[in-house]
Enzyme design. Structure first.
Site, mmCIF file in Angstrom:
data_model
loop_
_atom_site.group_PDB
_atom_site.id
_atom_site.type_symbol
_atom_site.label_atom_id
_atom_site.label_comp_id
_atom_site.label_asym_id
_atom_site.label_seq_id
_atom_site.Cartn_x
_atom_site.Cartn_y
_atom_site.Cartn_z
ATOM 1 N N GLU A 59 0.529 -1.528 0.214
ATOM 2 C CA GLU A 59 -0.565 -0.006 0.350
ATOM 3 C C GLU A 59 0.554 1.007 -0.069
ATOM 4 O OE1 GLU A 59 -3.288 -0.040 2.568
ATOM 5 O OE2 GLU A 59 -3.309 -2.047 3.041
ATOM 6 N N ASP A 110 -1.837 -4.348 3.795
ATOM 7 C CA ASP A 110 -1.597 -4.785 5.655
ATOM 8 C C ASP A 110 -2.821 -5.451 5.191
ATOM 9 O OD1 ASP A 110 0.172 -2.809 5.716
ATOM 10 O OD2 ASP A 110 -1.266 -0.262 5.983
ATOM 11 N N ASP A 129 -5.798 -6.137 7.225
ATOM 12 C CA ASP A 129 -6.857 -6.116 8.275
ATOM 13 C C ASP A 129 -7.867 -6.017 7.298
ATOM 14 O OD1 ASP A 129 -5.805 -4.042 6.683
ATOM 15 O OD2 ASP A 129 -5.795 -2.423 8.947
ATOM 16 N N GLU A 161 -9.730 -3.302 5.904
ATOM 17 C CA GLU A 161 -9.223 -2.769 4.608
ATOM 18 C C GLU A 161 -8.418 -3.211 3.311
ATOM 19 O OE1 GLU A 161 -10.585 0.857 4.050
ATOM 20 O OE2 GLU A 161 -10.749 -0.281 5.333
ATOM 21 N N TYR A 167 3.079 -3.750 13.364
ATOM 22 C CA TYR A 167 1.499 -3.229 12.562
ATOM 23 C C TYR A 167 0.906 -2.715 13.534
ATOM 24 C CZ TYR A 167 -2.608 -2.587 9.507
ATOM 25 O OH TYR A 167 -2.936 -1.661 8.461
ATOM 26 N N ARG A 222 -1.834 -0.747 13.329
ATOM 27 C CA ARG A 222 -3.536 -1.441 13.754
ATOM 28 C C ARG A 222 -3.877 -2.366 14.000
ATOM 29 N NH1 ARG A 222 -2.461 2.037 8.984
ATOM 30 N NH2 ARG A 222 -2.879 4.695 9.321
ATOM 31 N N HIS A 247 -4.229 -11.033 14.192
ATOM 32 C CA HIS A 247 -3.391 -9.308 13.887
ATOM 33 C C HIS A 247 -2.635 -10.098 15.461
ATOM 34 C CE1 HIS A 247 -6.100 -7.001 11.487
ATOM 35 N NE2 HIS A 247 -5.796 -8.090 10.980
#
Length: 350
Positions: free
Chosen positions: A8, A84, A86, A88, A299, A301, A346
Site C-alpha cells: 500500500e 496490510d 486487516d 481494509e 503493525y 492498527r 493479528h
C-alpha cells in the site's frame, strides 16, 4: 523481473526493496485504487436475489497508478498481494487484483506483522489466498457508509439545517453523546463534606467515626457539621499506635493495541491520536537503524493482544541471558482481548 509485490505505502515498498534481490519488484498502490463513485449512489439491487450490488470505479487520481500496475503485472511471472493484514487491507488487495484483470483468489497473498528481512522472507515462503470473508466485511461497511451518508445527509441539510450530515459512525456516536449529556443535565448535585488530617508529611488519615457514628463519604452533609467535627478534633490529642506496611503487587500491563497506544501517547507525551498513528506508521514502515532501514514495530492498527510465539521466546531468552532465571517467569503470560469483534489473527503492537 520474475516477481511483483504490491503493497500500500511507498515507504513500505522502499524498505522491503532493501531486503530482496533483483528478481523482485516492489510497488505501492498508494491506498485504495477502486471505490464507489463520488457523483452517483453506486449501489444497485439484484432483481433475482435482492442483494446489494456495488458499482466500483477507479478514481481519476488513481489512474496512473493502475496503469503502471497493469504494465508491471503483465511483465511479472508472479504477482504477490502484500497489503496490510486487516479488513481494509484485504479489500484493497481484492480491488488491486480486479483492477489489473486478475482473479483475486488466484493471486498469492502474503502477510507480515513487522517489516524485517526475516518476516518478509517467511511471508514469501508461506503465501495464502485473499480472505473473501474479510473482503465482504469491508464491503458491507462501505455500503452502509454510503447508504446512511448518501441518503440521510441531503435530507438533514434540506429539512433541518444546511451543512448537517449523517453517517454510520458519526450518527451513532452523536446518539451516545446526546444521551450522556441528558444524564449530566438530569443529575441533581448533593452536598457532602470530607475531613482529612495530616499528622506528619508521610502520615495522613481520614475520619472514621464521630460520637459513635461511622463516617462514610456522604455522611457529613453540611459545612456546620464539618466545622463541628474539625473543632472537636483540634481539641483532642492523637497517638499513632501502629503503622501497618503491606506489599502490593502490580500486574504487568498488557501489550499495546491501537486504542491503548493512543491513550498512553496522549497521557504521557501529549500526542494527538493522529500524531501517534503518524509516528507509529513511520516506525512500522521503516526507519534507519544500525542494521539498515527496517521496521522497528509491528503493525499498529490492531485490536488484538496476541503476541507471536517467536517474539515471546526471543524476549524470554533475552531476559534469561541478560538478567538470569530469577527474573524469568515460569511461563509466558497470555492476554485475551475483551472485544468480541477483535481480529485475533493479528498481533499486538510490539
Amino acid at each position: 523481473m520474475k516477481n511483483l509485490i504490491i503493497v500500500e505505502s511507498p515507504a513500505k515498498a522502499r524498505t522491503i526493496t532493501n531486503f530482496l534481490g533483483k528478481e523482485y519488484k516492489v510497488i505501492a498502490s498508494k491506498g485504495h485504487i477502486r471505490d464507489l463513485p463520488k457523483s452517483t449512489f453506486g449501489i444497485t439491487i439484484d432483481d433475482e436475489t435482492g442483494d446489494l450490488v456495488p458499482k466500483y470505479s477507479i478514481p481519476r487520481d488513481a489512474n496512473p497508478t493502475v496503469k503502471e500496475l497493469k504494465k508491471l503485472a503483465k511483465e511479472a511471472e508472479t504477482v504477490f498481494i502484500a497489503t496490510d493484514e486487516d479488513r481494509e487491507g484485504e479489500a484493497i488487495g481484492y480491488h488491486i487484483a480486479k483492477a489489473i484483470g486478475k482473479e483475486p483468489t488466484e493471486l498469492p497473498r502474503i502477510v507480515f506483522h513487522e517489516i524485517t528481512k526475516t518476516a518478509i522472507q517467511h511471508a514469501l515462503e508461506n503465501p495464502r489466498k485473499v480472505d473473501m470473508d474479510s473482503v465482504d466485511a469491508q464491503q458491507t461497511r462501505r455500503l452502509l457508509d454510503r447508504i446512511v451518508g448518501y441518503k440521510l445527509s441531503p435530507l438533514l441539510a434540506s429539512k433541518i439545517q444546511k451543512g448537517l450530515s449523517a453517517g454510520r459512525v458519526q450518527s451513532s456516536t452523536l446518539k451516545i453523546v446526546v444521551d450522556r449529556e441528558r444524564e449530566i443535565k438530569a443529575f441533581k448535585p448533593e452536598e457532602f463534606w470530607t475531613i482529612d488530617a495530616l499528622f506528619q508529611k508521610d502520615i495522613d488519615a481520614a475520619i472514621y467515626d464521630y460520637n459513635g457514628l461511622k463516617i462514610d463519604k456522604l455522611t457529613i452533609k453540611t459545612e456546620a457539621d464539618a466545622t463541628e467535627i474539625v473543632t472537636s478534633a483540634k481539641g483532642e490529642s492523637f497517638t499513632v499506635i501502629s503503622i501497618e506496611k503491606t506489599k502490593r503487587k502490580t500486574k504487568t500491563p498488557p501489550p499495546f493495541m491501537t486504542s491503548t497506544l493512543q491513550q498512553a501517547a496522549s497521557t504521557q507525551l501529549g500526542f494527538s491520536p493522529k500524531k501517534t498513528m503518524m509516528v507509529a506508521q513511520k516506525l512500522y514502515e521503516g526507519v534507519k537503524t544500525d542494521k539498515g532501514t527496517m521496521g522497528v514495530i509491528t503493525y499498529m492498527r490492531t485490536d488484538s493482544l496476541n503476541l507471536a510465539k517467536e517474539a515471546v521466546e526471543s524476549a524470554r531468552e533475552y531476559i534469561k541471558t541478560t538478567y538470569g532465571d530469577k527474573y524469568l517467569p515460569t511461563k509466558a503470560k497470555n492476554y485475551a482481548t475483551k472485544s468480541k469483534g477483535a481480529q485475533e489473527a493479528h498481533e499486538a503492537i510490539r
